[in-house]
Enzyme design. Structure first.
Site, mmCIF file in Angstrom:
data_model
loop_
_atom_site.group_PDB
_atom_site.id
_atom_site.type_symbol
_atom_site.label_atom_id
_atom_site.label_comp_id
_atom_site.label_asym_id
_atom_site.label_seq_id
_atom_site.Cartn_x
_atom_site.Cartn_y
_atom_site.Cartn_z
ATOM 1 N N LYS A 124 -1.206 1.225 0.661
ATOM 2 C CA LYS A 124 -1.145 2.620 1.106
ATOM 3 C C LYS A 124 -2.098 3.537 0.327
ATOM 4 C CE LYS A 124 2.372 3.116 4.270
ATOM 5 N NZ LYS A 124 3.071 1.862 4.282
ATOM 6 N N SER A 174 0.993 -6.976 2.229
ATOM 7 C CA SER A 174 0.719 -5.536 2.225
ATOM 8 C C SER A 174 1.261 -4.790 1.009
ATOM 9 C CB SER A 174 1.284 -4.910 3.505
ATOM 10 O OG SER A 174 2.609 -5.355 3.729
HETATM 11 C C1 LIG Z 1 3.617 1.094 5.180
HETATM 12 C C2 LIG Z 1 3.696 -0.372 5.002
HETATM 13 C C3 LIG Z 1 3.477 -1.264 6.066
HETATM 14 C C4 LIG Z 1 3.213 -0.801 7.488
HETATM 15 O O1 LIG Z 1 2.041 -0.036 7.605
HETATM 16 P P1 LIG Z 1 1.809 0.880 8.896
HETATM 17 O O2 LIG Z 1 0.500 1.499 8.667
HETATM 18 O O3 LIG Z 1 2.940 1.875 8.946
HETATM 19 O O4 LIG Z 1 1.851 -0.029 10.070
HETATM 20 C C5 LIG Z 1 3.505 -2.618 5.801
HETATM 21 N N1 LIG Z 1 3.779 -3.091 4.565
HETATM 22 C C6 LIG Z 1 3.997 -2.282 3.523
HETATM 23 C C7 LIG Z 1 4.278 -2.877 2.197
HETATM 24 C C8 LIG Z 1 3.968 -0.886 3.700
HETATM 25 O O5 LIG Z 1 4.184 -0.075 2.651
#
Ligand SMILES: *Cc1c(COP(=O)(O)O)cnc(C)c1O
Length: 312
Positions: A51, A301
């Site tokens: 993010k 992510s």
């Molecule tokens: C926010 C987030 C997502 C999803 O991202 P989007 O842009 O809302 O689709 C996936 N994994 C993690 C760890 C996140 O913080």
């Protein structure tokens, strides 16, 4: 509109504020999945998730335009990212969080000097409050996904995947509001369209799956999933058309599959990832990608887990 050019610009703008995250592989998970898996490791990114890429791109641009104050409505990874980049760029931030936000997340925001305001328990309450604060104090509200600069920032992961993984055939991406996958789709489909990009949602938070099938945004109620970064109730107005245009498939995984994948990554790879990341590993492990012997990048992510609560 977000283009490849915007993603190149984002890459330059954010370079000083992010890590170039590593790509791991694992023979064991690859054998199990019947494909060569590569793990793009954003759980090792600054603030513990991708993010920061979008937040840095957006906040830096706003600060260049004179902003001295930013707000966000998120107790999770986006809130941490906005607090961190605001502190780094020397502007103030207020992060609006739910009344019941857990202490470890609030401590992370406080550690970055972000001011915390508690408000309600739903995003429907938090979002207007964060917007209102920004307006009252002449600042800027930073949305979590539905914004071209946020999307372009997340898209820098797509450029890195093309550079770090030779002959990548497929990229598998978690989907919440769709900012992450929209950025990666734009980078990959405009640079190397032969690479497939697959989104993954929990089957209990399948708003994007339903919306794609329906051909329009379908809001759903009460998304309950351990993947707390994927609990959004509908895809965004900016992100959804990008998904419609480019995504190759959107697949679903169960809560049990998510937990098993998260545990497997910890046991075999010694990497601590959060459930929102584990959906991509679950899709590969439980044979949902419809492919064999391909080079597949799973996007991990984030890695922000409340370890005190995390009992297997
Ligand atoms: C926010 C987030 C997502 C999803 O991202 P989007 O842009 O809302 O689709 C996936 N994994 C993690 C760890 C996140 O913080």
């Amino acid at each position: 509109m977000v283009t490849l050019q915007h993603i190149y610009e984002a890459r330059e703008r954010i370079a000083d504020y992010i890590h170039l995250t590593p790509v791991f592989d694992s023979k064991q998970i690859s054998n199990l999945a019947g494909n060569n898996l590569f793990f793009k490791s954003e759980h090792l990114q600054k603030t513990g998730s991708f993010k920061i890429r979008g937040a840095a791109n957006k906040v830096k641009q706003e600060v260049a335009g004179g902003a001295k104050y930013v707000t966000a409505a998120s107790s999770g990874n986006h809130g941490q990212a906005v607090a961190y980049i605001a502190q780094t760029l020397g502007v103030e931030a207020t992060i609006v969080v739910p009344e019941d936000a857990n202490a470890s997340k609030l401590n992370a925001i406080r550690a970055y000097q972000g001011e915390i305001e508690k408000c309600g328990t739903t995003s429907a309450e938090r979002l207007p409050r964060a917007r209102q604060l920004a307006e009252e104090r002449g600042g800027v509200f930073i949305p979590p996904y539905d914004d071209p600069l946020i999307i372009a920032g997340q898209g820098t992961i797509g450029l890195e995947i093309l550079e770090q993984i030779d002959h990548v055939d497929m990229v598998v991406v978690p989907v919440g509001g769709g900012g992450l996958i929209s950025g990666i789709l734009t980078a990959i489909k405009e640079k190397k369209p032969s690479v497939k990009v697959i989104g993954v949602e929990p089957d209990t938070a399948n708003d994007t799956f339903l919306s794609l099938r329906q051909g329009e945004i379908v809001p759903i109620a009460g998304t309950q999933t351990i993947a707390d970064g994927l609990r959004t109730s509908q895809p965004g107005d900016v992100t959804f058309p990008i998904l419609q245009k480019y995504v190759d498939d959107l697949i679903l995984v169960s809560e049990e599959e998510i937990l098993q994948a998260q545990t497997f990554v910890l046991e075999r790879m010694k990497q601590l990832i959060e459930p929102s990341s584990a959906v991509t590993v679950a899709a590969a492990m439980f044979d949902k990608l419809n492919s064999r012997d391909k080079n597949i990048a799973c996007v991990l992510s984030g890695g922000n887990v409340d370890v005190n609560k995390w009992v297997i």
